[in-house]
Every structure is written in structure tokens, then in C-alpha cells.
Design a protein around this motif. Structure first.
Motif, short mmCIF file in Angstrom:
data_model
loop_
_atom_site.label_atom_id
_atom_site.label_comp_id
_atom_site.label_asym_id
_atom_site.label_seq_id
_atom_site.Cartn_x
_atom_site.Cartn_y
_atom_site.Cartn_z
N VAL A 7 0.93 -0.97 -0.13
CA VAL A 7 0.02 -0.11 0.15
C VAL A 7 0.94 1.38 0.16
O VAL A 7 1.79 1.28 0.99
CB VAL A 7 -0.95 -0.18 1.16
N VAL A 8 0.62 1.91 -0.96
CA VAL A 8 1.53 3.27 -1.07
C VAL A 8 0.50 4.41 -0.40
O VAL A 8 -0.35 4.73 -1.15
CB VAL A 8 1.77 3.45 -2.60
N ARG A 9 1.17 5.16 0.33
CA ARG A 9 0.19 6.19 1.00
C ARG A 9 0.11 7.53 0.17
O ARG A 9 1.21 7.90 -0.76
CB ARG A 9 0.66 6.65 2.55
N ARG A 10 -0.93 8.14 0.29
CA ARG A 10 -1.12 9.26 -0.79
C ARG A 10 -0.09 10.39 -1.01
O ARG A 10 0.12 10.61 -2.14
CB ARG A 10 -2.58 10.00 -0.17
N ASP A 58 -4.93 7.00 -1.49
CA ASP A 58 -3.62 5.80 -1.58
C ASP A 58 -3.62 5.16 -2.77
O ASP A 58 -4.53 5.28 -3.55
CB ASP A 58 -4.09 5.13 -0.40
N ALA A 59 -2.64 4.12 -2.83
CA ALA A 59 -2.82 3.19 -3.84
C ALA A 59 -2.05 1.87 -3.51
O ALA A 59 -1.37 1.91 -2.55
CB ALA A 59 -1.88 3.96 -5.16
N VAL A 60 -2.46 0.96 -4.19
CA VAL A 60 -1.74 -0.39 -4.23
C VAL A 60 -0.79 -0.48 -5.21
O VAL A 60 -1.04 0.00 -6.41
CB VAL A 60 -2.70 -1.52 -4.08
N LYS A 61 0.30 -1.06 -5.07
CA LYS A 61 1.35 -1.14 -5.89
C LYS A 61 1.48 -2.69 -6.37
O LYS A 61 1.53 -3.57 -5.68
CB LYS A 61 3.02 -0.98 -5.39
N LEU A 62 1.21 -2.82 -7.91
CA LEU A 62 1.34 -4.05 -8.39
C LEU A 62 2.70 -4.46 -8.62
O LEU A 62 3.80 -3.81 -8.26
CB LEU A 62 0.89 -3.84 -9.71
N GLU A 63 3.02 -5.97 -8.61
CA GLU A 63 4.31 -6.26 -8.91
C GLU A 63 5.17 -5.72 -9.83
O GLU A 63 6.48 -5.68 -9.78
CB GLU A 63 4.18 -7.96 -9.32
N ASP A 64 4.64 -5.24 -10.96
CA ASP A 64 5.46 -4.47 -12.13
C ASP A 64 5.61 -3.06 -11.83
O ASP A 64 6.07 -2.60 -12.73
CB ASP A 64 4.76 -4.91 -13.34
N GLY A 65 5.27 -2.54 -10.46
CA GLY A 65 5.50 -1.15 -10.33
C GLY A 65 4.52 -0.48 -10.41
O GLY A 65 4.50 0.85 -10.27
N ARG A 66 3.37 -0.82 -11.53
CA ARG A 66 2.31 0.20 -11.39
C ARG A 66 1.41 0.40 -10.15
O ARG A 66 1.40 -0.53 -9.34
CB ARG A 66 1.35 -0.41 -12.70
N LEU A 67 0.65 1.38 -10.38
CA LEU A 67 -0.35 1.92 -9.16
C LEU A 67 -1.66 1.77 -9.37
O LEU A 67 -1.91 2.18 -10.66
CB LEU A 67 -0.10 3.14 -8.43
N VAL A 68 -2.56 1.31 -8.65
CA VAL A 68 -4.01 1.51 -8.73
C VAL A 68 -4.50 2.30 -7.58
O VAL A 68 -4.27 1.87 -6.48
CB VAL A 68 -4.60 -0.07 -8.74
N ARG A 69 -5.00 3.48 -7.69
CA ARG A 69 -5.38 4.41 -7.01
C ARG A 69 -6.94 4.02 -6.29
O ARG A 69 -7.60 3.48 -6.74
CB ARG A 69 -5.51 5.73 -7.49
N ILE A 70 -6.79 4.42 -4.97
CA ILE A 70 -7.84 3.90 -4.11
C ILE A 70 -8.93 5.14 -4.03
O ILE A 70 -8.41 6.34 -3.80
CB ILE A 70 -7.37 3.42 -2.72
#
Length: 199
Positions: A7-10, A58-70
């Protein structure tokens, strides 16, 4: 299916890395492992070491480095307002005493629509109104301190991790029931009869 393990914080979310967004309500934003499909169609498996509350932005970080924003989804909430700040503080105290997730602002307190709680709040002399808005309840003290430490230092201490795990465990059982932490009245301390070893 690609995994999201962090989880990547905002404040640390970089827009150029965001490839999709996912809109979740409060309960869905508190997960450890779950298969999601983002708003744009991207499917991924959330697979964290431990349950974590994901905030709006916030966002979740995928294994390939891309992010999905929450994104926080609008929910049916009760807005509590009072004639003065002291009465609002009392409302917040009573909700907290019942382990009710609540969002606290300078002028109002919000909680998920519940007629029993609504009547209790009315009995305290507060005004109530039903609203439809994103719900961002307060975090527990240990959880908030861990998020701050993680943003500042990039890692968590063992002690913070231990307390935060207990904080989330309590959260899973807090909806309208008491979470039992052991025998009633059991306190560790001098004279408790247990052999305490330190060091």
C-alpha cells in the motif's frame, strides 16, 4: 492474476505510475487478501502481509511497479451536528466508547447509518441528518502512528507491527459486539502470580 503487495500512502503516490482506480467503501478498504477488479477493468489480487486500511487517495502497488489508486465510495451515513463543540466532543466520546467507527471533523461527526446509534445521539441533544458521502473514519492511534512512521522512514518497527496487528484484530470484531481480551479483570503486574522474565 497480477498481485498487489504494497500500500502506497497518498503523499508518495506518483500520478504517472497510476494505471487505474478502484472505488471501495470503508469495509472494502480494510483488507489483507482479496481479488479486485478496478474501475477501468484491471484485475489484481491484493496480497498484503497483514490487513491494512487503505485511505482515499492511497494506492496499491502491483508487482510490475504500476499503481492502482484507491477512491472512497459514497456511503449512507449519519451526520451529527451540535450547538457547541463540547456537546460534539461528548457525542464522539460515546460513539468511541461503543467502538463505532466515526469520522470527526471540526463541525460534525459521521458514522454508518444505524437507527439505534442515531436515537442515542438524539438523546444527547445532537442534531442528525442522513447524508451520502465518502466515509473516512478515524484510525486507531497505533495504526495512525505506524502510517506516519512508514511515510517518514519507509519501514515499521517490530513493536509498531505487533500493536497494529492487534488494532486490526479488534477492528474486525468491533461492529456492535464486545471483543473479549481474556479473563475479566485479569491484569499483569506485581502480585499477579505469574512468572515474568525480562531481558
Amino acid at each position: 492474476m497480477i498481485r498487489a503487495t504494497t500500500v502506497v500512502r497518498r503523499p508518495a503516490v506518483r500520478d504517472e505510475k497510476v494505471v487505474d482506480e478502484i472505488t471501495l467503501d470503508h469495509h472494502a478498504r480494510h483488507r489483507r487478501r482479496f481479488a479486485f477488479t478496478a474501475d477501468g477493468g484491471l484485475s489484481f489480487l491484493l496480497d498484503l502481509d497483514k490487513a491494512s486500511v487503505m485511505d482515499d487517495g492511497d494506492a496499491v502497488k502491483l508487482e510490475d511497479g504500476r499503481l492502482v489508486r484507491i477512491k472512497a465510495a459514497p456511503e449512507e451515513l449519519v451526520e451529527v451536528t451540535t450547538a457547541n463543540p463540547l456537546r460534539l466532543m461528548k457525542v464522539a466520546w460515546h460513539l468511541g466508547n461503543r467502538h463505532v467507527p466515526a469520522e470527526i471533523t471540526e463541525t460534525a461527526v459521521y458514522f454508518v447509518d444505524d437507527h439505534v446509534l442515531t436515537e442515542m445521539v438524539r438523546g444527547l441533544g445532537a442534531g442528525v441528518a442522513k447524508v451520502h458521502r465518502p466515509f473516512r473514519p478515524e484510525k486507531g492511534a497505533y495504526e495512525a502512528s505506524e502510517a506516519h512512521a512508514g511515510h517518514a522512514h519507509g519501514e515499521h518497527s517490530h513493536e509498531a507491527h505487533h500493536h497494529d496487528a492487534h488494532s486490526h484484530e479488534r477492528h474486525e470484531h468491533q461492529d456492535h459486539e464486545h471483543h473479549d481480551h481474556g479473563e475479566p479483570g485479569h491484569v499483569h503486574g506485581p502480585g499477579c502470580g505469574h512468572d515474568h522474565k525480562h531481558g
